[in-house]
Design a protein around this motif. Structure first.
Motif, mmCIF file in Angstrom:
data_model
loop_
_atom_site.group_PDB
_atom_site.id
_atom_site.type_symbol
_atom_site.label_atom_id
_atom_site.label_comp_id
_atom_site.label_asym_id
_atom_site.label_seq_id
_atom_site.Cartn_x
_atom_site.Cartn_y
_atom_site.Cartn_z
ATOM 1 N N HIS A 85 11.589 44.166 -4.951
ATOM 2 C CA HIS A 85 12.879 44.090 -5.919
ATOM 3 C C HIS A 85 14.077 43.445 -5.400
ATOM 4 O O HIS A 85 14.804 43.074 -6.171
ATOM 5 C CB HIS A 85 13.187 45.413 -6.070
ATOM 6 N N PHE A 86 14.029 42.952 -4.239
ATOM 7 C CA PHE A 86 14.878 42.354 -3.165
ATOM 8 C C PHE A 86 14.790 40.624 -3.408
ATOM 9 O O PHE A 86 15.536 40.029 -3.021
ATOM 10 C CB PHE A 86 15.020 42.703 -1.940
ATOM 11 N N MET A 223 18.970 48.550 0.719
ATOM 12 C CA MET A 223 18.510 48.600 -0.688
ATOM 13 C C MET A 223 18.123 49.984 -1.397
ATOM 14 O O MET A 223 17.209 50.377 -1.706
ATOM 15 C CB MET A 223 16.810 48.017 -0.508
ATOM 16 N N GLY A 224 19.317 50.532 -1.014
ATOM 17 C CA GLY A 224 19.379 52.046 -1.684
ATOM 18 C C GLY A 224 18.821 53.240 -1.065
ATOM 19 O O GLY A 224 18.726 54.390 -1.271
ATOM 20 N N PRO A 252 22.433 40.280 -2.475
ATOM 21 C CA PRO A 252 21.884 40.509 -3.880
ATOM 22 C C PRO A 252 21.541 39.347 -4.569
ATOM 23 O O PRO A 252 22.622 38.622 -4.898
ATOM 24 C CB PRO A 252 23.169 41.293 -4.413
ATOM 25 N N TYR A 258 18.134 44.021 -7.648
ATOM 26 C CA TYR A 258 19.285 44.486 -6.820
ATOM 27 C C TYR A 258 20.269 43.529 -6.751
ATOM 28 O O TYR A 258 21.275 43.564 -6.223
ATOM 29 C CB TYR A 258 18.441 44.440 -5.414
ATOM 30 N N TYR A 261 23.738 45.154 -6.457
ATOM 31 C CA TYR A 261 23.847 46.215 -5.291
ATOM 32 C C TYR A 261 25.105 45.770 -4.293
ATOM 33 O O TYR A 261 25.290 44.372 -4.557
ATOM 34 C CB TYR A 261 22.636 46.357 -4.341
#
Length: 345
Positions: A85-86, A223-224, A252, A258, A261
Motif C-alpha cells: 500500500h505504500f 504506515m499506521g 506518502p 497511503y 498519511y
C-alpha cells in the motif's frame, strides 16, 4: 494514520530503561527485548538527547566510526503485481509511475557513478513479486558488464521473493548481499500487503542466509502501526539478525492508499532510530528512503549521531534524494570516515 507513541514523564521507570540499556547493550552487547524497546519508544522528548547519545555510544562501541555508503538503481521500474500500500510501483494503484527497464549500459554507468562517490555498495533493484528468467539474465549480464568496466564495487540485489534455485544463481553471480524488507511488524503486515504474506518474505531471507549471502532487511516507519507494533518489529528484526537494517520513513505517494498519511514527526523518528539501534547493537543500520522529508539536514545529522552507521546517497527508486556530495560533506563535518572498499571484502 500513524499512531503517536505514548510518552511518559521522567519517572523512575523512564530512567531505569536507559540505565538498563547502558549495562545490557553498551557494556554487554545484548540487544533490548521487545518490552524494553517499547519502554524506550515511550520515552518523553525531554529524554531524547540522552537516548540518542546512548545509541551513538552503542554504535561506536560495537560497530566503530565508519559509515557504509551505498547507491541504488532500479533495473525494472513499475508494473509490480503486488499491492504493497505504500508503493508507487504497484500496478494496482493509479500512480504516476510507469513500467520501464534500464539497459545494461545505463546500469554500468550508474555503478560507475556510484563508485565515484566513494560508495562501496551498489544495489540493483526490481519492482517484481520475484525474478523471472529475463530479469535474472539482465542481472547476470549487468554484473558481468560492471566487472568488465573495471568496477570492483560490492553488488547487492533486491528482486523480491526467491526460490532456492534463484538464491543459488545469485550467489554464483557474485551477489554478496540481498535486500528483502519485512516492511513492518508481523501483526501489522496484513494491513499493508494482501497479495503475499510476511512469512513468505521471511522464507526468502532464511534461504539467503543459509546460502551465505549477507542479509539486508528493514522496513518503513509511519504506515499506521502502533508504538507496540514498532517495538514488535524491532524485536523481529533482531531475531532475524540481519547484516544490515534499512530504516525507511513513509513518503506518502500519490495514487497509493497511503497518499494522505502524515509524515512521521522528526522527534518520533529519531526515537525510533535509537530504539532500533538498542535492539540491534551490531548490524549496519542504514538511513534510506524518506529521511530528507522526515528529518531535513539537522535531523539527519542527529540521526547519524543517534545510532545510524550507513547511508544511501543520491536518488531513491522513484523519489529524489539529495546530491551525494552533500551527504559526504556531512560525514566529513561529523568526522565519520566512509568505509573503504577493502574493508568490505
Amino acid at each position: 494514520m500513524t499512531t503517536a507513541p505514548e510518552q511518559t514523564s521522567p519517572a523512575a521507570t523512564t530512567a531505569d530503561v536507559l540505565a538498563v540499556a547502558r549495562e545490557q547493550v553498551l557494556e554487554r552487547g545484548a540487544g533490548l527485548s521487545e518490552e524494553q524497546v517499547l519502554a524506550v519508544l515511550r520515552l518523553g522528548d525531554d529524554r531524547l538527547t540522552e537516548l540518542l547519545a546512548l545509541a551513538h555510544e552503542v554504535r561506536m562501541r560495537w560497530c566503530g566510526p565508519e559509515v557504509e555508503v551505498e547507491g541504488i538503481i532500479s533495473l525494472k521500474t513499475g508494473g509490480c503485481p503486488e499491492d504493497c500500500h505504500f508503493c508507487s510501483q504497484s500496478g494496482r494503484f493509479p500512480t504516476p509511475v510507469r513500467s520501464a527497464w534500464l539497459d545494461i549500459p545505463g546500469l554500468v554507468k550508474a555503478a560507475r557513478q556510484t563508485a565515484e562517490t566513494g560508495a562501496t555498495e551498489f544495489c540493483i533493484v526490481a519492482a517484481v513479486r520475484g525474478p523471472d528468467a529475463r530479469l535474472l539474465s539482465q542481472v547476470r549480464e549487468g554484473v558481468k558488464a560492471i566487472r568488465a568496466d573495471g568496477n570492483d564495487i560490492q553488488i547487492a540485489c533486491s528482486l523480491g521473493m526467491l526460490t532456492k534455485a534463484q538464491v543459488d544463481e545469485l550467489v554464483e553471480m557474485g551477489v554478496h548481499r540481498y535486500n528483502h524488507n519485512l516492511e513492518t511488524a508481523r501483526s501489522h503486515f496484513p494491513e499493508v500487503v494482501t497479495t503475499h504474506t510476511w512469512e513468505e518474505r521471511w522464507e526468502t531471507l532464511r534461504m539467503v542466509r543459509e546460502a551465505g549471502m549477507e542479509v539486508c532487511c528493514g522496513g518503513i516507519i509511519g504506515m499506521g502501526e502502533t508504538v507496540e507494533q514498532r517495538a514488535e518489529f524491532a524485536a523481529q528484526l533482531a531475531d532475524l539478525g540481519p547484516d544490515e537494517c534499512t530504516m525507511n520513513f513513509l513518503i506518502p505517494q500519490p495514487g497509493t492508499p497511503y497518499e494522505h498519511y502524515e509524515v512521521v514527526e522528526g522527534k518520533d523518528a529519531l526515537r525510533t532510530v535509537a530504539a532500533f539501534r538498542l535492539a540491534m547493537p551490531r548490524p549496519l543500520i542504514r538511513f534510506s528512503g524518506g529521511r530528507e522529508l522526515t528529518f531535513g539536514d539537522l535531523g539527519t545529522k542527529k540521526g547519524m549521531l543517534g545510532g545510524i552507521n550507513a547511508i544511501i546517497v543520491g536518488n531513491y527508486l522513484t523519489n529524489l534524494g539529495r546530491p551525494a556530495s552533500k551527504d559526504l560533506a556531512m560525514l566529513d563535518e561529523l568526522s565519520m570516515p566512509v568505509k573503504a572498499l577493502s574493508d568490505t571484502l
